[in-house]
Design an enzyme around this catalytic site. Structure first.
Site, PDB file in Angstrom:
ATOM      1  N   TYR A 144       0.912  -1.297   0.039  1.00 14.34           N
ATOM      2  CA  TYR A 144      -0.075   0.064   0.112  1.00 14.34           C
ATOM      3  C   TYR A 144       0.800   1.293   0.088  1.00 14.34           C
ATOM      4  O   TYR A 144       0.766   2.150  -0.871  1.00 14.34           O
ATOM      5  CB  TYR A 144      -0.963   0.166   1.322  1.00 14.34           C
ATOM      6  CG  TYR A 144      -1.735   1.164   1.381  1.00 14.34           C
ATOM      7  CD1 TYR A 144      -3.197   1.253   0.602  1.00 14.34           C
ATOM      8  CD2 TYR A 144      -1.555   2.199   2.120  1.00 14.34           C
ATOM      9  CE1 TYR A 144      -3.947   2.265   0.530  1.00 14.34           C
ATOM     10  CE2 TYR A 144      -2.622   3.037   2.456  1.00 14.34           C
ATOM     11  CZ  TYR A 144      -3.715   3.201   1.681  1.00 14.34           C
ATOM     12  OH  TYR A 144      -4.609   4.348   1.718  1.00 14.34           O
ATOM     13  N   ASN A 173      -5.984   9.728   8.544  1.00 13.60           N
ATOM     14  CA  ASN A 173      -7.154   8.955   9.011  1.00 13.60           C
ATOM     15  C   ASN A 173      -8.592   9.562   8.800  1.00 13.60           C
ATOM     16  O   ASN A 173      -8.610  10.565   9.769  1.00 13.60           O
ATOM     17  CB  ASN A 173      -6.722   8.604  10.443  1.00 13.60           C
ATOM     18  CG  ASN A 173      -6.683   7.089  10.686  1.00 13.60           C
ATOM     19  OD1 ASN A 173      -6.703   6.483  10.151  1.00 13.60           O
ATOM     20  ND2 ASN A 173      -6.006   7.107  12.051  1.00 13.60           N
ATOM     21  N   VAL A 186      -9.474   1.395  13.513  1.00 12.23           N
ATOM     22  CA  VAL A 186      -9.321   1.700  14.976  1.00 12.23           C
ATOM     23  C   VAL A 186     -10.826   2.225  15.169  1.00 12.23           C
ATOM     24  O   VAL A 186     -11.638   1.805  16.139  1.00 12.23           O
ATOM     25  CB  VAL A 186      -8.603   2.527  15.544  1.00 12.23           C
ATOM     26  CG1 VAL A 186      -8.318   4.000  14.977  1.00 12.23           C
ATOM     27  CG2 VAL A 186      -8.507   2.518  17.117  1.00 12.23           C
ATOM     28  N   SER A 188     -13.750   2.213  13.684  1.00 10.09           N
ATOM     29  CA  SER A 188     -15.080   1.097  13.143  1.00 10.09           C
ATOM     30  C   SER A 188     -14.869   0.186  14.236  1.00 10.09           C
ATOM     31  O   SER A 188     -15.726  -0.424  14.886  1.00 10.09           O
ATOM     32  CB  SER A 188     -14.797   0.749  11.817  1.00 10.09           C
ATOM     33  OG  SER A 188     -13.683   0.455  11.451  1.00 10.09           O
ATOM     34  N   THR A 209      -0.798   7.676  19.418  1.00 12.53           N
ATOM     35  CA  THR A 209      -1.713   8.843  19.005  1.00 12.53           C
ATOM     36  C   THR A 209      -1.975   8.612  17.587  1.00 12.53           C
ATOM     37  O   THR A 209      -1.377   8.117  16.731  1.00 12.53           O
ATOM     38  CB  THR A 209      -1.418   9.976  19.335  1.00 12.53           C
ATOM     39  OG1 THR A 209       0.004  10.364  18.462  1.00 12.53           O
ATOM     40  CG2 THR A 209      -0.970  10.285  20.813  1.00 12.53           C
TER      41      THR A 209
HETATM   42  N1  LIG Z   1     -10.261   6.409   4.732  1.00 15.64           N
HETATM   43  C1  LIG Z   1      -9.136   6.945   5.072  1.00 15.64           C
HETATM   44  O1  LIG Z   1      -8.810   7.129   6.193  1.00 15.64           O
HETATM   45  C2  LIG Z   1      -7.861   7.027   3.953  1.00 15.64           C
HETATM   46  C3  LIG Z   1      -6.807   7.628   4.434  1.00 15.64           C
HETATM   47  C4  LIG Z   1      -5.713   7.905   3.713  1.00 15.64           C
HETATM   48  C5  LIG Z   1      -6.224   7.625   2.164  1.00 15.64           C
HETATM   49  N2  LIG Z   1      -7.377   7.172   1.612  1.00 15.64           N
HETATM   50  C6  LIG Z   1      -7.442   6.684   0.223  1.00 15.64           C
HETATM   51  O2  LIG Z   1      -8.642   7.204  -0.205  1.00 15.64           O
HETATM   52  C7  LIG Z   1      -9.054   6.186  -1.048  1.00 15.64           C
HETATM   53  C8  LIG Z   1     -10.432   5.911  -0.777  1.00 15.64           C
HETATM   54  O3  LIG Z   1     -10.388   5.056   0.635  1.00 15.64           O
HETATM   55  P1  LIG Z   1     -11.713   4.683   1.383  1.00 15.64           P
HETATM   56  O4  LIG Z   1     -11.414   4.855   2.776  1.00 15.64           O
HETATM   57  O5  LIG Z   1     -13.068   5.121   0.899  1.00 15.64           O
HETATM   58  O6  LIG Z   1     -11.549   3.153   1.228  1.00 15.64           O
HETATM   59  P2  LIG Z   1     -12.736   1.940   0.537  1.00 15.64           P
HETATM   60  O7  LIG Z   1     -11.933   0.702   0.483  1.00 15.64           O
HETATM   61  O8  LIG Z   1     -14.043   2.146   1.120  1.00 15.64           O
HETATM   62  O9  LIG Z   1     -12.901   2.529  -1.009  1.00 15.64           O
HETATM   63  C9  LIG Z   1     -12.100   2.172  -1.913  1.00 15.64           C
HETATM   64  C10 LIG Z   1     -12.889   1.775  -2.925  1.00 15.64           C
HETATM   65  O10 LIG Z   1     -12.049   1.486  -4.383  1.00 15.64           O
HETATM   66  C11 LIG Z   1     -12.668   0.289  -4.920  1.00 15.64           C
HETATM   67  N3  LIG Z   1     -11.644  -0.565  -5.536  1.00 15.64           N
HETATM   68  C12 LIG Z   1     -10.457  -1.178  -5.050  1.00 15.64           C
HETATM   69  N4  LIG Z   1      -9.536  -1.507  -6.081  1.00 15.64           N
HETATM   70  C13 LIG Z   1     -10.113  -1.079  -7.135  1.00 15.64           C
HETATM   71  C14 LIG Z   1      -9.851  -1.527  -8.789  1.00 15.64           C
HETATM   72  N5  LIG Z   1      -8.973  -2.353  -8.869  1.00 15.64           N
HETATM   73  N6  LIG Z   1     -10.640  -1.168  -9.571  1.00 15.64           N
HETATM   74  C15 LIG Z   1     -11.907  -0.324  -9.018  1.00 15.64           C
HETATM   75  N7  LIG Z   1     -12.397  -0.092  -7.768  1.00 15.64           N
HETATM   76  C16 LIG Z   1     -11.421  -0.439  -7.088  1.00 15.64           C
HETATM   77  C17 LIG Z   1     -13.356  -0.441  -3.871  1.00 15.64           C
HETATM   78  O11 LIG Z   1     -14.120  -1.531  -4.315  1.00 15.64           O
HETATM   79  C18 LIG Z   1     -13.815   0.698  -3.030  1.00 15.64           C
HETATM   80  O12 LIG Z   1     -15.030   0.936  -3.404  1.00 15.64           O
HETATM   81  C19 LIG Z   1      -8.365   5.190  -1.414  1.00 15.64           C
HETATM   82  O13 LIG Z   1      -7.366   5.520  -2.349  1.00 15.64           O
HETATM   83  C20 LIG Z   1      -7.285   5.298   0.097  1.00 15.64           C
HETATM   84  O14 LIG Z   1      -6.041   4.783  -0.052  1.00 15.64           O
HETATM   85  C21 LIG Z   1      -8.239   6.989   2.644  1.00 15.64           C
END
Ligand SMILES: NC(=O)c1ccc[n+]([C@@H]2O[C@H](COP(=O)([O-])OP(=O)(O)OC[C@H]3O[C@@H](n4cnc5c(N)ncnc54)[C@H](O)[C@@H]3O)[C@@H](O)[C@H]2O)c1
Length: 313
Positions: A144, A173, A186, A188, A209
């Site tokens: 990742y 986060n 954490v 959820s 933290t």
């Molecule tokens: N939520 C956070 O705290 C957080 C923090 C840092 C970065 N991000 C980034 O934000 C973005 C969204 O995160 P999220 O929390 O909504 O995660 P999530 O897992 O809920 O959403 C990711 C989405 O991408 C889709 N996906 C995965 N692989 C795929 C592929 N090969 N082709 C098409 N779709 C695909 C999944 O089905 C899902 O709907 C991600 O890129 C993640 O790295 C999120």
């Protein structure tokens, strides 16, 4: 009105972004392979005439006509991204190339959902965008972290080499309704355990933290970044600098859920960072953005969401 592609649009953040873009009057093409996303997250949008859903894996090229791209496709929680690490790297790297290739062909802007994982287990605290990170290339999180780092590299190379307009956002986060109940993150974890009256699992001594940003604040920052001045590429940190220990978070969740859950302590997973907190000066200056929703308020909304889905079964 623009026609906007949201990759990963059925995920946690993606579905909230679709809501925001539709509310702003745009058309949305939601592209998702449903690896971690769910129909439930976008069910309420399926009847909207400005919303279109396409089941597609971003590791394959996509030929569509759109005006802007938000690239969010990628599993974001360790449980999910470590399930098939090769596919995670492919999604980050090949997915980014495909979205950048599309942006290049169409001469449009593309925003990358990057991450604070870029900073790895940081040696400086809090983390400004200029910090280059401390990532273990060989560890279980590398698929990742390194995938996202390479995606950032691709974004900047497409920008320099091909003149593609890019916006890179480093997300810290984020929590809120539509997080997965079982994704091991954490917030959820604690909420689901508290609502079920189960023991609350704390990894390590609980003094590490984290900062937690409510989803609405995140989406506002994302939208402002996409619409920021031409030439501003980022990377820009979007997160909430409020810092809480895991113990503080657990106690707050227990209080807000009225739970009788007890705390149990487990060993820290490998490469788990001890501290993470964004410096958000750049977002304040360039985007006039800062988070507004306090943890207590965001947790109340998130708890009510989880309460409902646990009742639905
Ligand atoms: N939520 C956070 O705290 C957080 C923090 C840092 C970065 N991000 C980034 O934000 C973005 C969204 O995160 P999220 O929390 O909504 O995660 P999530 O897992 O809920 O959403 C990711 C989405 O991408 C889709 N996906 C995965 N692989 C795929 C592929 N090969 N082709 C098409 N779709 C695909 C999944 O089905 C899902 O709907 C991600 O890129 C993640 O790295 C999120």
């Amino acid at each position: 009105m623009k026609r906007i592609l949201v990759s990963g649009g059925a995920g946690f953040l993606g579905s909230h972004l679709c809501d925001k873009l539709l509310a702003e009057g745009h058309e949305v093409l939601c592209v998702d392979n449903f690896f971690t996303g769910s129909r439930r997250n976008i069910y309420h949008l399926l009847d909207n005439k400005r919303f279109e859903l396409l089941r597609h894996d971003v590791t394959h090229p996509l030929y569509v006509e759109v005006d802007e791209i938000y690239n969010l496709a990628c599993p974001a929680s360790p449980i999910h991204y470590q399930f098939d690490p090769v596919q995670t790297t492919k999604t980050s790297v090949i997915g980014a190339m495909n979205m950048l290739g599309l942006a290049k062909r169409l001469k449009i802007k593309v925003l990358q959902a990057s991450t604070s994982e870029i900073y790895g287990d940081p040696e400086i605290h809090p983390q400004p965008e200029s910090y280059r990170g401390n990532v273990n290339t060989l560890g279980p999180r590398a698929c990742y972290d390194e995938g996202k780092r390479c995606a950032e590299t691709l974004f900047f190379d497409y920008h320099r080499q091909h003149g593609v307009a890019i916006k890179v956002m480093r997300i810290f986060n984020t929590y809120g309704p539509r997080m997965h109940p079982n994704d091991g993150r954490v917030v959820s974890n604690f909420i689901v355990q508290a609502l079920k009256g189960q023991d609350i699992t704390i990894y390590g001594d609980g003094k590490q933290t984290r900062s937690f940003c409510y989803v609405d604040d995140n989406i506002e920052g994302m939208y402002k970044l996409m619409n920021s001045r031409a030439g501003f590429t980022g990377p820009v940190n979007i997160g909430n600098p409020g810092e809480f220990t895991m113990l503080e978070l657990a106690q707050l969740v227990i209080e807000l859920t009225n739970s009788k859950s007890k705390l149990v302590f487990m060993p820290l997973p490998q490469d788990d960072p001890l501290q993470r907190k964004p410096v958000i000066d750049l977002a304040k200056k360039e985007l006039d953005w800062e988070p507004k929703i306090p943890l207590r308020e965001g947790l109340i909304k998130t708890i009510s969401y989880f309460d409902q889905i646990l009742k639905e079964g």
